[in-house]
Design an enzyme around this catalytic site. Structure first.
Site, PDB file in Angstrom:
ATOM      1  N   SER A  10       0.816  -1.216   0.000  1.00  0.00           N
ATOM      2  CA  SER A  10       0.000   0.000   0.000  1.00  0.00           C
ATOM      3  C   SER A  10       0.850   1.267   0.000  1.00  0.00           C
ATOM      4  CB  SER A  10      -0.945  -0.007   1.203  1.00  0.00           C
ATOM      5  OG  SER A  10      -0.228  -0.151   2.420  1.00  0.00           O
ATOM      6  N   LYS A 104       9.575   1.762   7.751  1.00  0.00           N
ATOM      7  CA  LYS A 104       9.646   2.052   9.177  1.00  0.00           C
ATOM      8  C   LYS A 104       9.890   0.762   9.942  1.00  0.00           C
ATOM      9  CE  LYS A 104       6.342   5.896   8.813  1.00  0.00           C
ATOM     10  NZ  LYS A 104       5.009   6.418   9.216  1.00  0.00           N
ATOM     11  N   LYS A 188       6.415   4.139  17.462  1.00  0.00           N
ATOM     12  CA  LYS A 188       4.991   4.491  17.527  1.00  0.00           C
ATOM     13  C   LYS A 188       4.119   3.293  17.184  1.00  0.00           C
ATOM     14  CE  LYS A 188       4.426   4.693  12.874  1.00  0.00           C
ATOM     15  NZ  LYS A 188       3.354   4.109  12.030  1.00  0.00           N
ATOM     16  N   ASN A 253      -1.464  -1.582  13.033  1.00  0.00           N
ATOM     17  CA  ASN A 253      -0.997  -1.884  14.388  1.00  0.00           C
ATOM     18  C   ASN A 253      -2.121  -1.691  15.404  1.00  0.00           C
ATOM     19  OD1 ASN A 253       2.123  -2.247  14.107  1.00  0.00           O
ATOM     20  ND2 ASN A 253       1.604  -0.501  12.827  1.00  0.00           N
ATOM     21  N   GLU A 278       4.054  -4.015  11.528  1.00  0.00           N
ATOM     22  CA  GLU A 278       5.432  -3.779  11.948  1.00  0.00           C
ATOM     23  C   GLU A 278       5.599  -3.796  13.461  1.00  0.00           C
ATOM     24  OE1 GLU A 278       8.058  -3.640  10.174  1.00  0.00           O
ATOM     25  OE2 GLU A 278       7.483  -3.123   8.125  1.00  0.00           O
TER      26      GLU A 278
END
Length: 330
Positions: A10, A104, A188, A253, A278
């Site tokens: 994406s 990330k 994050k 997440n 992730e």
């Protein structure tokens, strides 16, 4: 500019669509000739961004030659595939090509930062460069207003990223703090799992606000230990990205955390989300690095315990609330 975006998920697709609206020679590299032919034929990525048509100037390929002569090679693959992708691309790139990434996370096998992997695989002649910040792929592709950070130790590389991506609905801010931008973008995700767990278990808005605020304190402690600039961690790629990922269900997440909070086990939750999450691997790596640095990160540690030790959600919340009273600063 001539741009190649590596990664047909994406985020890679969204960045390629955006770049192709600004430039007339943009290529999206995907793994597998069948997938490349499908995307070219359908002129959309129906799996990840259904209904978002490719610009005319965007072409899709699985051929390695796609990166030849490109001014910018932008890597947008999951962190678990980051080293493999750089290793594949390294023999083909010229010294005057800019290689940057929009990935990330941390490398799960070694705990390495992505800029460390880039130096190992590309060599010192290619300074680290990345783009990060509060961004959902679909909104970038839909031209919803978005602001991101570009980070590099090299001003020319930051200029290249700005020239490639700044425009229309996307605004970019330069930041030389590579480690700070990377750290915010990685940690994050763990906090988004935490807030998702709390919301899924029905703990309310007060708990979510507390987790975000104290989670930012954990990121700041970690950042101080690795030399990140404090202002980076309260900027777009720190606080900004954390707010986005912790509060909106477009976040994979957060969605995974909500499913865990509702009682699903990790395997079922991951299957339900259906894409790379992730924060799951980052939690494991971040806790190990924090322990090595002697940095206290209780929220991340409790997320790790839920993911990998089977700790019940309500036990996790109780453990956090029953910690000894402390001063808010630090």
């Amino acid at each position: 500019m001539r741009i190649a975006v590596l990664g047909g998920g994406s985020w890679g697709t969204a960045l390629a669509i955006h770049a192709a609206r600004l430039h007339d020679d943009v290529a999206l590299w995907v793994r597998g000739e069948d997938k490349a032919q499908q995307l070219e034929a359908e002129r959309e990525n129906a799996r990840y961004l259904p209904g978002l048509a490719f610009p005319e100037d965007l072409r899709v390929s699985a051929a390695p030659e796609i990166i030849e002569g490109r001014d910018l090679i932008l890597v947008a693959v999951p962190s678990g595939a980051f080293r493999e992708t750089l290793r594949w691309v390294s023999p083909q790139i010229a010294s005057d090509q800019v290689v940057a990434w929009a990935t990330k996370g941390l490398e799960t096998a070694t705990g390495a930062w992505l800029h460390e992997i880039a130096e190992q695989e590309l060599g010192p002649e290619h300074p680290p460069a990345l783009v990060s910040g509060p961004s959902f792929a679909a909104e970038v592709a839909q031209e919803q207003p978005t602001a991101l950070s570009v980070a590099s130790s090299d001003e020319g590389h930051m200029d290249c990223l700005v020239e490639a991506l700044h425009g229309r609905s996307l605004r970019l801010y330069r930041n030389p703090d590579v480690i700070g931008v990377e750290l915010g973008g990685a940690l994050k995700n763990v906090l988004a799992v935490a807030t998702g767990i709390a919301d899924g278990a029905g703990f309310g808005a007060n708990a979510r606000a507390a987790l975000m605020t104290r989670g930012l304190a954990e990121i700041q402690r970690f950042g101080e230990a690795v030399g990140a600039r404090p202002e980076t961690l309260t900027g777009l790629s720190g606080l900004g990205d954390m707010i986005l990922t912790c509060t909106d269900n477009q976040s994979r997440n957060r969605r995974l955390g909500r499913l865990l909070g509702q009682g699903l086990d990790l395997a079922r939750a991951r299957a339900e989300v259906g894409q790379s999450v992730e924060g799951v691997e980052t939690a494991r790596v971040a806790v190990a690095r924090a322990q090595a640095l002697d940095v206290e990160m209780p929220i991340c540690a409790e997320v790790h315990a839920v993911l990998y030790q089977g700790r019940p959600v309500h036990d996790t919340v109780r453990r956090l609330l029953e910690r000894d009273p402390a001063r808010e600063a630090g």
